[in-house]
Design a protein around this motif. Structure first.
Motif, PDB file in Angstrom:
ATOM      1  N   VAL A   1      35.643 -32.263 -31.074  1.00  0.00           N
ATOM      2  CA  VAL A   1      36.766 -32.868 -31.712  1.00  0.00           C
ATOM      3  C   VAL A   1      37.626 -32.723 -30.523  1.00  0.00           C
ATOM      4  CG1 VAL A   1      38.438 -32.744 -33.318  1.00  0.00           C
ATOM      5  CG2 VAL A   1      36.074 -33.004 -34.029  1.00  0.00           C
ATOM      6  N   GLN A   2      38.392 -33.796 -30.247  1.00  0.00           N
ATOM      7  CA  GLN A   2      39.268 -33.207 -28.837  1.00  0.00           C
ATOM      8  C   GLN A   2      38.721 -32.674 -27.799  1.00  0.00           C
ATOM      9  OE1 GLN A   2      42.925 -31.917 -30.383  1.00  0.00           O
ATOM     10  NE2 GLN A   2      43.551 -34.020 -31.324  1.00  0.00           N
ATOM     11  N   GLN A   3      39.002 -31.445 -27.287  1.00  0.00           N
ATOM     12  CA  GLN A   3      38.541 -30.473 -26.587  1.00  0.00           C
ATOM     13  C   GLN A   3      37.560 -29.511 -27.167  1.00  0.00           C
ATOM     14  OE1 GLN A   3      38.088 -31.370 -23.130  1.00  0.00           O
ATOM     15  NE2 GLN A   3      39.184 -33.204 -23.864  1.00  0.00           N
ATOM     16  N   ILE A   4      37.461 -29.368 -28.675  1.00  0.00           N
ATOM     17  CA  ILE A   4      36.902 -28.186 -29.257  1.00  0.00           C
ATOM     18  C   ILE A   4      35.694 -28.533 -29.610  1.00  0.00           C
ATOM     19  CG2 ILE A   4      36.991 -26.655 -31.263  1.00  0.00           C
ATOM     20  CD1 ILE A   4      40.030 -27.479 -31.592  1.00  0.00           C
ATOM     21  N   VAL A   5      34.786 -27.764 -28.920  1.00  0.00           N
ATOM     22  CA  VAL A   5      33.247 -27.984 -29.249  1.00  0.00           C
ATOM     23  C   VAL A   5      32.940 -27.043 -30.590  1.00  0.00           C
ATOM     24  CG1 VAL A   5      30.845 -27.303 -28.625  1.00  0.00           C
ATOM     25  CG2 VAL A   5      32.558 -27.901 -26.790  1.00  0.00           C
ATOM     26  N   TYR A   6      32.289 -27.852 -31.555  1.00  0.00           N
ATOM     27  CA  TYR A   6      32.080 -27.415 -32.757  1.00  0.00           C
ATOM     28  C   TYR A   6      30.361 -27.268 -33.177  1.00  0.00           C
ATOM     29  CZ  TYR A   6      31.235 -31.929 -34.802  1.00  0.00           C
ATOM     30  OH  TYR A   6      30.939 -33.199 -34.942  1.00  0.00           O
ATOM     31  N   VAL A   7      29.686 -27.967 -32.232  1.00  0.00           N
ATOM     32  CA  VAL A   7      28.170 -27.874 -32.372  1.00  0.00           C
ATOM     33  C   VAL A   7      27.735 -27.992 -30.991  1.00  0.00           C
ATOM     34  CG1 VAL A   7      26.081 -28.742 -33.059  1.00  0.00           C
ATOM     35  CG2 VAL A   7      27.911 -28.540 -34.609  1.00  0.00           C
ATOM     36  N   ALA A   8      26.651 -27.188 -30.583  1.00  0.00           N
ATOM     37  CA  ALA A   8      26.046 -27.415 -29.365  1.00  0.00           C
ATOM     38  C   ALA A   8      24.461 -27.056 -29.325  1.00  0.00           C
ATOM     39  CB  ALA A   8      26.605 -26.376 -28.182  1.00  0.00           C
ATOM     40  N   PHE A   9      23.901 -27.639 -28.716  1.00  0.00           N
ATOM     41  CA  PHE A   9      22.396 -27.464 -28.535  1.00  0.00           C
ATOM     42  C   PHE A   9      21.594 -26.800 -27.219  1.00  0.00           C
ATOM     43  CE2 PHE A   9      23.299 -30.851 -31.625  1.00  0.00           C
ATOM     44  CZ  PHE A   9      22.703 -30.456 -32.732  1.00  0.00           C
ATOM     45  N   SER A  10      20.629 -26.252 -27.236  1.00  0.00           N
ATOM     46  CA  SER A  10      20.127 -25.739 -26.248  1.00  0.00           C
ATOM     47  C   SER A  10      19.306 -26.612 -25.535  1.00  0.00           C
ATOM     48  CB  SER A  10      19.087 -24.371 -26.647  1.00  0.00           C
ATOM     49  OG  SER A  10      17.846 -24.957 -27.394  1.00  0.00           O
ATOM     50  N   LEU A  11      19.059 -26.313 -24.239  1.00  0.00           N
ATOM     51  CA  LEU A  11      18.545 -27.370 -23.099  1.00  0.00           C
ATOM     52  C   LEU A  11      17.192 -27.988 -24.008  1.00  0.00           C
ATOM     53  CD1 LEU A  11      18.977 -26.159 -19.636  1.00  0.00           C
ATOM     54  CD2 LEU A  11      20.035 -28.318 -20.551  1.00  0.00           C
TER      55      LEU A  11
ATOM     56  N   ASP B   1      17.955 -35.561 -36.615  1.00  0.00           N
ATOM     57  CA  ASP B   1      18.292 -35.186 -37.984  1.00  0.00           C
ATOM     58  C   ASP B   1      19.744 -34.987 -37.943  1.00  0.00           C
ATOM     59  OD1 ASP B   1      15.842 -35.361 -39.024  1.00  0.00           O
ATOM     60  OD2 ASP B   1      15.325 -33.159 -38.749  1.00  0.00           O
ATOM     61  N   VAL B   2      20.451 -34.128 -37.137  1.00  0.00           N
ATOM     62  CA  VAL B   2      21.871 -34.265 -36.955  1.00  0.00           C
ATOM     63  C   VAL B   2      22.659 -34.847 -36.064  1.00  0.00           C
ATOM     64  CG1 VAL B   2      21.638 -31.970 -37.832  1.00  0.00           C
ATOM     65  CG2 VAL B   2      21.785 -32.242 -35.442  1.00  0.00           C
ATOM     66  N   ARG B   3      22.113 -35.622 -35.055  1.00  0.00           N
ATOM     67  CA  ARG B   3      22.734 -36.428 -34.116  1.00  0.00           C
ATOM     68  C   ARG B   3      23.595 -37.409 -34.334  1.00  0.00           C
ATOM     69  NH1 ARG B   3      20.387 -38.067 -28.240  1.00  0.00           N
ATOM     70  NH2 ARG B   3      22.369 -38.415 -27.225  1.00  0.00           N
ATOM     71  N   PRO B   4      23.441 -38.188 -35.623  1.00  0.00           N
ATOM     72  CA  PRO B   4      24.145 -39.305 -35.925  1.00  0.00           C
ATOM     73  C   PRO B   4      25.444 -38.737 -36.537  1.00  0.00           C
ATOM     74  CG  PRO B   4      22.025 -39.734 -36.725  1.00  0.00           C
ATOM     75  CD  PRO B   4      21.803 -38.369 -36.162  1.00  0.00           C
ATOM     76  N   LEU B   5      25.559 -37.421 -37.138  1.00  0.00           N
ATOM     77  CA  LEU B   5      26.723 -37.008 -37.448  1.00  0.00           C
ATOM     78  C   LEU B   5      27.806 -36.616 -36.314  1.00  0.00           C
ATOM     79  CD1 LEU B   5      25.598 -34.288 -39.941  1.00  0.00           C
ATOM     80  CD2 LEU B   5      26.880 -36.280 -40.574  1.00  0.00           C
ATOM     81  N   GLY B   6      27.387 -36.717 -35.115  1.00  0.00           N
ATOM     82  CA  GLY B   6      28.266 -36.315 -34.014  1.00  0.00           C
ATOM     83  C   GLY B   6      28.844 -37.490 -33.618  1.00  0.00           C
ATOM     84  N   THR B   7      28.523 -38.816 -34.229  1.00  0.00           N
ATOM     85  CA  THR B   7      29.481 -39.841 -33.812  1.00  0.00           C
ATOM     86  C   THR B   7      30.160 -40.627 -35.315  1.00  0.00           C
ATOM     87  OG1 THR B   7      27.632 -41.187 -34.015  1.00  0.00           O
ATOM     88  CG2 THR B   7      28.355 -40.711 -31.859  1.00  0.00           C
ATOM     89  N   GLU B   8      29.497 -40.155 -36.242  1.00  0.00           N
ATOM     90  CA  GLU B   8      30.026 -40.594 -37.678  1.00  0.00           C
ATOM     91  C   GLU B   8      31.024 -39.709 -38.122  1.00  0.00           C
ATOM     92  OE1 GLU B   8      26.610 -40.640 -40.231  1.00  0.00           O
ATOM     93  OE2 GLU B   8      25.540 -41.944 -39.019  1.00  0.00           O
ATOM     94  N   LEU B   9      31.325 -38.618 -37.983  1.00  0.00           N
ATOM     95  CA  LEU B   9      32.115 -37.740 -38.544  1.00  0.00           C
ATOM     96  C   LEU B   9      33.543 -38.011 -37.743  1.00  0.00           C
ATOM     97  CD1 LEU B   9      30.404 -34.252 -38.741  1.00  0.00           C
ATOM     98  CD2 LEU B   9      31.197 -35.844 -40.722  1.00  0.00           C
ATOM     99  N   GLU B  10      34.640 -38.375 -38.243  1.00  0.00           N
ATOM    100  CA  GLU B  10      35.998 -38.753 -37.989  1.00  0.00           C
ATOM    101  C   GLU B  10      36.278 -37.806 -36.662  1.00  0.00           C
ATOM    102  OE1 GLU B  10      40.472 -39.848 -39.485  1.00  0.00           O
ATOM    103  OE2 GLU B  10      38.769 -39.477 -41.041  1.00  0.00           O
ATOM    104  N   ARG B  11      36.842 -38.471 -35.778  1.00  0.00           N
ATOM    105  CA  ARG B  11      37.272 -37.808 -34.656  1.00  0.00           C
ATOM    106  C   ARG B  11      36.319 -37.086 -33.752  1.00  0.00           C
ATOM    107  NH1 ARG B  11      43.124 -35.179 -36.329  1.00  0.00           N
ATOM    108  NH2 ARG B  11      43.820 -36.989 -37.766  1.00  0.00           N
ATOM    109  N   SER B  12      35.050 -37.096 -34.195  1.00  0.00           N
ATOM    110  CA  SER B  12      34.125 -36.493 -33.636  1.00  0.00           C
ATOM    111  C   SER B  12      33.251 -37.330 -32.419  1.00  0.00           C
ATOM    112  CB  SER B  12      32.924 -35.901 -34.494  1.00  0.00           C
ATOM    113  OG  SER B  12      31.791 -35.477 -33.740  1.00  0.00           O
ATOM    114  N   TYR B  13      32.811 -36.669 -31.530  1.00  0.00           N
ATOM    115  CA  TYR B  13      32.178 -37.513 -30.263  1.00  0.00           C
ATOM    116  C   TYR B  13      31.339 -36.478 -29.752  1.00  0.00           C
ATOM    117  CZ  TYR B  13      35.468 -35.544 -27.045  1.00  0.00           C
ATOM    118  OH  TYR B  13      36.252 -34.606 -26.166  1.00  0.00           O
TER     119      TYR B  13
END
Length: 119
Positions: free
Chosen positions: A30-40, A6-18
């Motif tokens: 965004v660059q080297q800053i993690v703003y979201v992370a998921f558990s295993l 449900d949220v994964r597409p945002l990780g590549t659609e938001l500007e500067r995000s990967y």
């Protein structure tokens, strides 16, 4: 109930995000800053959140939000149980976390292009 997809597409659609994988865990940066992370197991989403507001968030919805582990308390970070979130709420949290790590002009451009939010 929100799922990673449900949220994964945002990780590549938001500007500067990967998206990246670190030790098997999906993270959005965004660059080297993690703003979201998921558990295993993809049931918990950690996300950037203002440090001064997180105690109120967790106290208000303790079944949904948790404080990060003690080692991560110095960061602007909160954890959410994805099963307690609806997909729209999870996407909103991702976008709000992204806003914390991009320049204001980038987040304003997103708001102008998406007046109804991430949906």
């Amino acid at each position: 109930m929100a799922l990673l997809e449900d949220v994964r597409p945002l990780g590549t659609e938001l500007e500067r995000s990967y998206e990246v994988y670190v030790r098997g865990r999906l993270k959005f940066r965004v660059q080297q800053i993690v703003y979201v992370a998921f558990s295993l197991d993809e049931t918990v989403m950690g996300f950037a959140f203002p440090r001064e507001e997180r105690a109120a968030l967790v106290a208000g919805e303790p079944h949904t939000f948790q404080m990060p582990p003690a080692a991560d308390m110095r960061f602007n970070w909160v954890h959410a149980d994805l099963t307690a979130l609806d997909p729209a709420e999870a996407r909103e949290l991702v976008v709000d976390a992204w806003r914390m790590v991009v320049p204001l002009k980038v987040s304003r451009a997103y708001d102008l292009a998406n007046p109804d939010g991430p949906g």
